[in-house]
Design a protein around this motif. Structure first.
Motif, PDB file in Angstrom:
ATOM      1  N   GLY A 150       2.797  -1.762  -7.557  1.00  0.00           N
ATOM      2  CA  GLY A 150       1.372  -1.603  -7.250  1.00  0.00           C
ATOM      3  C   GLY A 150       0.506  -1.804  -8.484  1.00  0.00           C
ATOM      4  O   GLY A 150      -0.551  -2.450  -8.415  1.00  0.00           O
ATOM      5  N   ILE A 151       0.946  -1.275  -9.620  1.00  0.00           N
ATOM      6  CA  ILE A 151       0.196  -1.463 -10.869  1.00  0.00           C
ATOM      7  C   ILE A 151       0.119  -2.951 -11.208  1.00  0.00           C
ATOM      8  O   ILE A 151      -0.942  -3.464 -11.590  1.00  0.00           O
ATOM      9  CB  ILE A 151       0.833  -0.673 -12.027  1.00  0.00           C
ATOM     10  CG1 ILE A 151       0.777   0.834 -11.767  1.00  0.00           C
ATOM     11  CG2 ILE A 151       0.116  -0.980 -13.353  1.00  0.00           C
ATOM     12  CD1 ILE A 151       1.592   1.678 -12.746  1.00  0.00           C
ATOM     13  N   LEU A 152       1.235  -3.656 -11.067  1.00  0.00           N
ATOM     14  CA  LEU A 152       1.247  -5.096 -11.344  1.00  0.00           C
ATOM     15  C   LEU A 152       0.278  -5.841 -10.423  1.00  0.00           C
ATOM     16  O   LEU A 152      -0.460  -6.730 -10.870  1.00  0.00           O
ATOM     17  CB  LEU A 152       2.666  -5.655 -11.188  1.00  0.00           C
ATOM     18  CG  LEU A 152       3.657  -5.266 -12.284  1.00  0.00           C
ATOM     19  CD1 LEU A 152       5.082  -5.599 -11.863  1.00  0.00           C
ATOM     20  CD2 LEU A 152       3.300  -5.972 -13.594  1.00  0.00           C
ATOM     21  N   TRP A 153       0.289  -5.487  -9.140  1.00  0.00           N
ATOM     22  CA  TRP A 153      -0.611  -6.126  -8.176  1.00  0.00           C
ATOM     23  C   TRP A 153      -2.071  -5.854  -8.528  1.00  0.00           C
ATOM     24  O   TRP A 153      -2.903  -6.767  -8.566  1.00  0.00           O
ATOM     25  CB  TRP A 153      -0.299  -5.633  -6.761  1.00  0.00           C
ATOM     26  CG  TRP A 153      -1.319  -6.065  -5.740  1.00  0.00           C
ATOM     27  CD1 TRP A 153      -2.265  -5.288  -5.151  1.00  0.00           C
ATOM     28  CD2 TRP A 153      -1.502  -7.380  -5.206  1.00  0.00           C
ATOM     29  NE1 TRP A 153      -3.021  -6.021  -4.285  1.00  0.00           N
ATOM     30  CE2 TRP A 153      -2.570  -7.326  -4.297  1.00  0.00           C
ATOM     31  CE3 TRP A 153      -0.860  -8.599  -5.414  1.00  0.00           C
ATOM     32  CZ2 TRP A 153      -3.030  -8.427  -3.586  1.00  0.00           C
ATOM     33  CZ3 TRP A 153      -1.315  -9.709  -4.713  1.00  0.00           C
ATOM     34  CH2 TRP A 153      -2.379  -9.612  -3.810  1.00  0.00           C
ATOM     35  N   VAL A 154      -2.397  -4.594  -8.810  1.00  0.00           N
ATOM     36  CA  VAL A 154      -3.778  -4.224  -9.136  1.00  0.00           C
ATOM     37  C   VAL A 154      -4.202  -4.881 -10.453  1.00  0.00           C
ATOM     38  O   VAL A 154      -5.337  -5.356 -10.581  1.00  0.00           O
ATOM     39  CB  VAL A 154      -3.925  -2.685  -9.186  1.00  0.00           C
ATOM     40  CG1 VAL A 154      -5.241  -2.257  -9.817  1.00  0.00           C
ATOM     41  CG2 VAL A 154      -3.810  -2.113  -7.769  1.00  0.00           C
ATOM     42  N   LEU A 155      -3.297  -4.954 -11.422  1.00  0.00           N
ATOM     43  CA  LEU A 155      -3.618  -5.607 -12.690  1.00  0.00           C
ATOM     44  C   LEU A 155      -3.929  -7.092 -12.467  1.00  0.00           C
ATOM     45  O   LEU A 155      -4.896  -7.628 -13.027  1.00  0.00           O
ATOM     46  CB  LEU A 155      -2.473  -5.439 -13.686  1.00  0.00           C
ATOM     47  CG  LEU A 155      -2.655  -6.106 -15.054  1.00  0.00           C
ATOM     48  CD1 LEU A 155      -3.904  -5.566 -15.753  1.00  0.00           C
ATOM     49  CD2 LEU A 155      -1.416  -5.894 -15.915  1.00  0.00           C
ATOM     50  N   ALA A 156      -3.124  -7.760 -11.642  1.00  0.00           N
ATOM     51  CA  ALA A 156      -3.376  -9.179 -11.343  1.00  0.00           C
ATOM     52  C   ALA A 156      -4.744  -9.350 -10.693  1.00  0.00           C
ATOM     53  O   ALA A 156      -5.512 -10.260 -11.056  1.00  0.00           O
ATOM     54  CB  ALA A 156      -2.274  -9.726 -10.440  1.00  0.00           C
ATOM     55  N   ARG A 157      -5.076  -8.492  -9.748  1.00  0.00           N
ATOM     56  CA  ARG A 157      -6.392  -8.555  -9.089  1.00  0.00           C
ATOM     57  C   ARG A 157      -7.511  -8.252 -10.080  1.00  0.00           C
ATOM     58  O   ARG A 157      -8.569  -8.874 -10.050  1.00  0.00           O
ATOM     59  CB  ARG A 157      -6.452  -7.563  -7.929  1.00  0.00           C
ATOM     60  CG  ARG A 157      -5.630  -8.001  -6.731  1.00  0.00           C
ATOM     61  CD  ARG A 157      -6.106  -7.373  -5.447  1.00  0.00           C
ATOM     62  NE  ARG A 157      -7.444  -7.837  -5.142  1.00  0.00           N
ATOM     63  CZ  ARG A 157      -8.434  -7.042  -4.716  1.00  0.00           C
ATOM     64  NH1 ARG A 157      -8.239  -5.765  -4.545  1.00  0.00           N
ATOM     65  NH2 ARG A 157      -9.631  -7.527  -4.451  1.00  0.00           N
ATOM     66  N   HIS A 158      -7.262  -7.277 -10.957  1.00  0.00           N
ATOM     67  CA  HIS A 158      -8.264  -6.886 -11.958  1.00  0.00           C
ATOM     68  C   HIS A 158      -8.543  -8.054 -12.908  1.00  0.00           C
ATOM     69  O   HIS A 158      -9.700  -8.372 -13.201  1.00  0.00           O
ATOM     70  CB  HIS A 158      -7.742  -5.669 -12.731  1.00  0.00           C
ATOM     71  CG  HIS A 158      -8.806  -4.782 -13.284  1.00  0.00           C
ATOM     72  ND1 HIS A 158     -10.106  -5.167 -13.462  1.00  0.00           N
ATOM     73  CD2 HIS A 158      -8.737  -3.499 -13.735  1.00  0.00           C
ATOM     74  CE1 HIS A 158     -10.798  -4.166 -13.982  1.00  0.00           C
ATOM     75  NE2 HIS A 158      -9.993  -3.143 -14.160  1.00  0.00           N
ATOM     76  N   LEU A 159      -7.477  -8.704 -13.377  1.00  0.00           N
ATOM     77  CA  LEU A 159      -7.638  -9.848 -14.286  1.00  0.00           C
ATOM     78  C   LEU A 159      -8.371 -11.002 -13.603  1.00  0.00           C
ATOM     79  O   LEU A 159      -9.082 -11.778 -14.263  1.00  0.00           O
ATOM     80  CB  LEU A 159      -6.266 -10.322 -14.786  1.00  0.00           C
ATOM     81  CG  LEU A 159      -5.565  -9.371 -15.770  1.00  0.00           C
ATOM     82  CD1 LEU A 159      -4.114  -9.788 -15.968  1.00  0.00           C
ATOM     83  CD2 LEU A 159      -6.310  -9.332 -17.101  1.00  0.00           C
ATOM     84  N   ALA A 160      -8.214 -11.116 -12.291  1.00  0.00           N
ATOM     85  CA  ALA A 160      -8.880 -12.176 -11.530  1.00  0.00           C
ATOM     86  C   ALA A 160     -10.303 -11.796 -11.131  1.00  0.00           C
ATOM     87  O   ALA A 160     -10.972 -12.545 -10.409  1.00  0.00           O
ATOM     88  CB  ALA A 160      -8.058 -12.507 -10.286  1.00  0.00           C
ATOM     89  N   GLY A 161     -10.780 -10.638 -11.578  1.00  0.00           N
ATOM     90  CA  GLY A 161     -12.144 -10.219 -11.261  1.00  0.00           C
ATOM     91  C   GLY A 161     -12.291  -9.566  -9.906  1.00  0.00           C
ATOM     92  O   GLY A 161     -13.379  -9.546  -9.324  1.00  0.00           O
ATOM     93  N   GLY A 162     -11.204  -9.000  -9.385  1.00  0.00           N
ATOM     94  CA  GLY A 162     -11.226  -8.397  -8.058  1.00  0.00           C
ATOM     95  C   GLY A 162     -11.919  -7.051  -7.965  1.00  0.00           C
ATOM     96  O   GLY A 162     -12.123  -6.544  -6.863  1.00  0.00           O
ATOM     97  N   TYR A 163     -12.287  -6.453  -9.089  1.00  0.00           N
ATOM     98  CA  TYR A 163     -12.936  -5.138  -9.071  1.00  0.00           C
ATOM     99  C   TYR A 163     -14.240  -5.191  -9.849  1.00  0.00           C
ATOM    100  O   TYR A 163     -14.401  -5.980 -10.777  1.00  0.00           O
ATOM    101  CB  TYR A 163     -12.017  -4.066  -9.670  1.00  0.00           C
ATOM    102  CG  TYR A 163     -10.680  -3.991  -8.957  1.00  0.00           C
ATOM    103  CD1 TYR A 163     -10.601  -3.592  -7.626  1.00  0.00           C
ATOM    104  CD2 TYR A 163      -9.506  -4.350  -9.598  1.00  0.00           C
ATOM    105  CE1 TYR A 163      -9.379  -3.552  -6.962  1.00  0.00           C
ATOM    106  CE2 TYR A 163      -8.281  -4.303  -8.957  1.00  0.00           C
ATOM    107  CZ  TYR A 163      -8.231  -3.904  -7.633  1.00  0.00           C
ATOM    108  OH  TYR A 163      -7.030  -3.864  -6.988  1.00  0.00           O
ATOM    109  N   SER A 164     -15.154  -4.341  -9.453  1.00  0.00           N
ATOM    110  CA  SER A 164     -16.439  -4.230 -10.139  1.00  0.00           C
ATOM    111  C   SER A 164     -16.849  -2.766 -10.145  1.00  0.00           C
ATOM    112  O   SER A 164     -16.175  -1.923  -9.544  1.00  0.00           O
ATOM    113  CB  SER A 164     -17.496  -5.070  -9.411  1.00  0.00           C
ATOM    114  OG  SER A 164     -17.780  -4.479  -8.147  1.00  0.00           O
ATOM    115  N   ALA A 165     -17.964  -2.469 -10.792  1.00  0.00           N
ATOM    116  CA  ALA A 165     -18.462  -1.087 -10.822  1.00  0.00           C
ATOM    117  C   ALA A 165     -18.830  -0.602  -9.429  1.00  0.00           C
ATOM    118  O   ALA A 165     -18.885   0.607  -9.178  1.00  0.00           O
ATOM    119  CB  ALA A 165     -19.660  -0.986 -11.760  1.00  0.00           C
ATOM    120  N   ASP A 166     -19.090  -1.533  -8.507  1.00  0.00           N
ATOM    121  CA  ASP A 166     -19.448  -1.163  -7.137  1.00  0.00           C
ATOM    122  C   ASP A 166     -18.270  -1.186  -6.176  1.00  0.00           C
ATOM    123  O   ASP A 166     -18.329  -0.603  -5.102  1.00  0.00           O
ATOM    124  CB  ASP A 166     -20.530  -2.119  -6.607  1.00  0.00           C
ATOM    125  CG  ASP A 166     -21.806  -2.037  -7.425  1.00  0.00           C
ATOM    126  OD1 ASP A 166     -22.174  -0.921  -7.822  1.00  0.00           O
ATOM    127  OD2 ASP A 166     -22.396  -3.095  -7.693  1.00  0.00           O
TER     128      ASP A 166
END
Length: 196
Positions: A150-166
């Motif tokens: 799960g950490i690997l998946w979330v990190l990949a999404r995070h690096l791809a700009g999948g998360y924001s402050a909102d």
């Protein structure tokens, strides 16, 4: 990695962190381990000498290392979530990478502990204590490996700009799951390494 600044880390009030799906999973995980803990107490009640002697044979040092790795990893992931909430994406990613590296220390330390146990005659057939011990700790390791994936998946999404402050619910859901896995390890650590 910089620690999150005070005043920027508070979650919006009145909302449940993560998402409903992760909480269903966490509840299922807690129910599963509740059943396993009942088995632990029943076995311990029937074979108190075996549990006392078995606990003395475990490496408290390696158990403590695993505990510190889990707690430190959870701290990093909590910092990552707080920083993303504050809009500090780069710092959030750095803390998540730190959380991943520490989380990877868990299976490594667990493998070292198993090798130590086997070298000292503590295997799955060494009696009721070792049977219960391995069943509980292997179940926990399965959940921890899911968390690492799960950490690997979330990190990949995070690096791809999948998360924001909102929109950081995926990161927050990961943090919730990892903290739940951490809590379960703290209970296991207490049962096998502390309450002797």
């Amino acid at each position: 990695m910089t620690a999150p600044r005070p005043g920027l880390v508070a979650a919006p009030s009145g909302r449940i962190p993560g998402n409903k799906g992760i909480w269903v999973g966490i509840c299922c995980e807690f129910v599963e381990f509740l059943v396993l803990f009942v088995v632990y107490f029943v076995a311990r009640a029937h074979f108190p000498e075996a549990f006392e002697k078995g606990a003395e044979g475990l490496s408290t040092t390696l158990g403590t290392v695993i505990t510190l790795v889990m707690i430190s990893s959870s701290f990093c992931i909590a910092c990552s979530t707080a920083l993303m909430r504050a809009g500090r994406r780069s710092a959030s990613i750095a803390w998540l990478v730190g959380g991943l590296l520490l989380a990877l220390g868990y299976p490594l330390a667990k493998i070292l502990e198993i090798q130590w146990n086997l070298a000292h005659g503590i295997d799955g057939q060494a009696g009721i204590f070792s049977g219960v011990y391995y069943y509980l700790t292997f179940n926990h390791m399965v959940h921890a490996v899911w968390g690492i994936l799960g950490i690997l998946w979330v990190l990949a999404r995070h690096l791809a700009g999948g998360y924001s402050a909102d929109d950081y619910s995926g990161l927050e859901a990961l943090a919730c799951y990892w903290h739940a896995t951490d809590i379960i390890w703290l209970v296991i650590f207490s049962f096998f390494y502390v309450l002797v």
